[in-house]
Motif scaffolding. Structure first.
Motif, PDB file in Angstrom:
ATOM      1  N   UNK A   1     114.606 -29.874 -56.051  1.00 11.79           N
ATOM      2  CA  UNK A   1     113.823 -29.688 -54.834  1.00 11.79           C
ATOM      3  C   UNK A   1     112.335 -29.892 -55.105  1.00 11.79           C
ATOM      4  N   UNK A   2     111.710 -30.697 -54.250  1.00 10.55           N
ATOM      5  CA  UNK A   2     110.271 -30.966 -54.368  1.00 10.55           C
ATOM      6  C   UNK A   2     109.428 -29.713 -54.159  1.00 10.55           C
ATOM      7  N   UNK A   3     109.915 -28.788 -53.380  1.00  7.17           N
ATOM      8  CA  UNK A   3     109.099 -27.634 -53.019  1.00  7.17           C
ATOM      9  C   UNK A   3     109.271 -26.462 -53.995  1.00  7.17           C
ATOM     10  N   UNK A   4     110.523 -26.061 -54.255  1.00 12.07           N
ATOM     11  CA  UNK A   4     110.737 -24.854 -55.059  1.00 12.07           C
ATOM     12  C   UNK A   4     111.182 -25.131 -56.489  1.00 12.07           C
ATOM     13  N   UNK A   5     111.617 -26.357 -56.757  1.00 10.23           N
ATOM     14  CA  UNK A   5     112.039 -26.712 -58.107  1.00 10.23           C
ATOM     15  C   UNK A   5     113.468 -26.346 -58.446  1.00 10.23           C
TER      16      UNK A   5
ATOM     17  N   UNK B   1     114.571 -32.014 -50.602  1.00  9.27           N
ATOM     18  CA  UNK B   1     114.399 -30.565 -50.452  1.00  9.27           C
ATOM     19  C   UNK B   1     115.762 -29.893 -50.429  1.00  9.27           C
ATOM     20  N   UNK B   2     115.848 -28.699 -51.019  1.00 11.91           N
ATOM     21  CA  UNK B   2     117.083 -27.927 -50.938  1.00 11.91           C
ATOM     22  C   UNK B   2     117.239 -27.413 -49.497  1.00 11.91           C
ATOM     23  N   UNK B   3     118.400 -26.891 -49.200  1.00 11.24           N
ATOM     24  CA  UNK B   3     118.680 -26.406 -47.833  1.00 11.24           C
ATOM     25  C   UNK B   3     117.682 -25.334 -47.416  1.00 11.24           C
ATOM     26  N   UNK B   4     117.396 -24.373 -48.308  1.00 10.32           N
ATOM     27  CA  UNK B   4     116.479 -23.286 -47.958  1.00 10.32           C
ATOM     28  C   UNK B   4     115.084 -23.819 -47.615  1.00 10.32           C
ATOM     29  N   UNK B   5     114.559 -24.706 -48.454  1.00 11.44           N
ATOM     30  CA  UNK B   5     113.213 -25.240 -48.204  1.00 11.44           C
ATOM     31  C   UNK B   5     113.193 -26.125 -46.961  1.00 11.44           C
ATOM     32  N   UNK B   6     114.234 -26.901 -46.738  1.00 11.20           N
ATOM     33  CA  UNK B   6     114.308 -27.743 -45.563  1.00 11.20           C
ATOM     34  C   UNK B   6     114.371 -26.884 -44.306  1.00 11.20           C
ATOM     35  N   UNK B   7     115.123 -25.798 -44.359  1.00 14.87           N
ATOM     36  CA  UNK B   7     115.226 -24.885 -43.222  1.00 14.87           C
ATOM     37  C   UNK B   7     113.881 -24.241 -42.911  1.00 14.87           C
ATOM     38  N   UNK B   8     113.161 -23.857 -43.950  1.00 14.82           N
ATOM     39  CA  UNK B   8     111.826 -23.268 -43.741  1.00 14.82           C
ATOM     40  C   UNK B   8     110.849 -24.284 -43.185  1.00 14.82           C
ATOM     41  N   UNK B   9     110.964 -25.534 -43.605  1.00 16.17           N
ATOM     42  CA  UNK B   9     110.067 -26.588 -43.128  1.00 16.17           C
ATOM     43  C   UNK B   9     110.316 -26.919 -41.659  1.00 16.17           C
ATOM     44  N   UNK B  10     111.548 -26.715 -41.204  1.00 17.98           N
ATOM     45  CA  UNK B  10     111.906 -27.059 -39.818  1.00 17.98           C
ATOM     46  C   UNK B  10     111.433 -26.003 -38.824  1.00 17.98           C
ATOM     47  N   UNK B  11     111.084 -24.829 -39.304  1.00 18.94           N
ATOM     48  CA  UNK B  11     110.683 -23.761 -38.370  1.00 18.94           C
ATOM     49  C   UNK B  11     109.192 -23.688 -38.209  1.00 18.94           C
TER      50      UNK B  11
END
Length: 116
Positions: free
Chosen positions: A86-90, A106-116
Motif C-alpha cells: 500500500x502506497x499510504x500505510x505500507x 492502496x489497501x482496502x482500509x486506505x482506499x475506504x478512508x480516501x473515499x470518505x
C-alpha cells in the motif's frame, strides 16, 4: 491465495493497451490531451450540441486518463519490486483485491478512508 505478479503484469499491460486505444478512439493522446485534428462540428447553430459533445468527450477522456495513471503506477510498482504494498500505510494489499483490481496501489482500509 498467492500473488502471481507475472499474471498481474500481463493483465495490467493488456488493460493499458485497451485504455490507450480507447483514448485514441476519442481523439486523445496518452497524456489526456485532445488531438488538434479533432473536429466537433463547425456551425454556430450547433454550438450547444458541440459544447455538450465536447464536455462528454472530455469527461470520458479524464476518466480513462485516471485509469491509465492507476495502471502505470501499478506497473511502476512491479518494476520497483513494491507491487502489492500500500502506497499510504505500507501494509500488504490483499491478494484477492489485487486479483480483482490489479491496478490497486492502496489497501482496502486506505482506499475506504480516501473515499470518505
Amino acid at each position: 491465495m498467492a500473488l502471481d505478479i507475472k499474471k498481474a503484469e500481463q493483465v495490467l499491460r493488456e488493460e493499458r493497451e485497451q485504455l490507450v486505444h480507447k483514448l485514441d478512439e476519442l481523439g486523445a493522446a496518452e497524456t489526456g490531451d485532445l488531438r488538434s485534428d479533432l473536429d466537433f462540428g463547425g456551425s454556430f447553430a450547433d454550438a450547444a450540441a458541440v459544447t455538450a459533445e465536447r464536455t462528454e468527450v472530455l469527461g470520458l477522456v479524464d476518466s480513462l486518463k485516471g485509469q491509465l495513471d492507476d495502471v502505470d503506477a501499478a506497473l511502476a510498482h512491479i518494476e520497483a519490486g513494491t507491487y502489492g504494498i500500500c502506497d499510504r500505510c505500507g501494509n500488504k494489499i490483499g491478494a484477492d483485491r489485487l486479483e480483482f483490481r490489479p491496478a490497486s496501489i492502496l489497501c482496502i482500509d486506505c482506499k475506504s478512508r480516501a473515499a470518505t
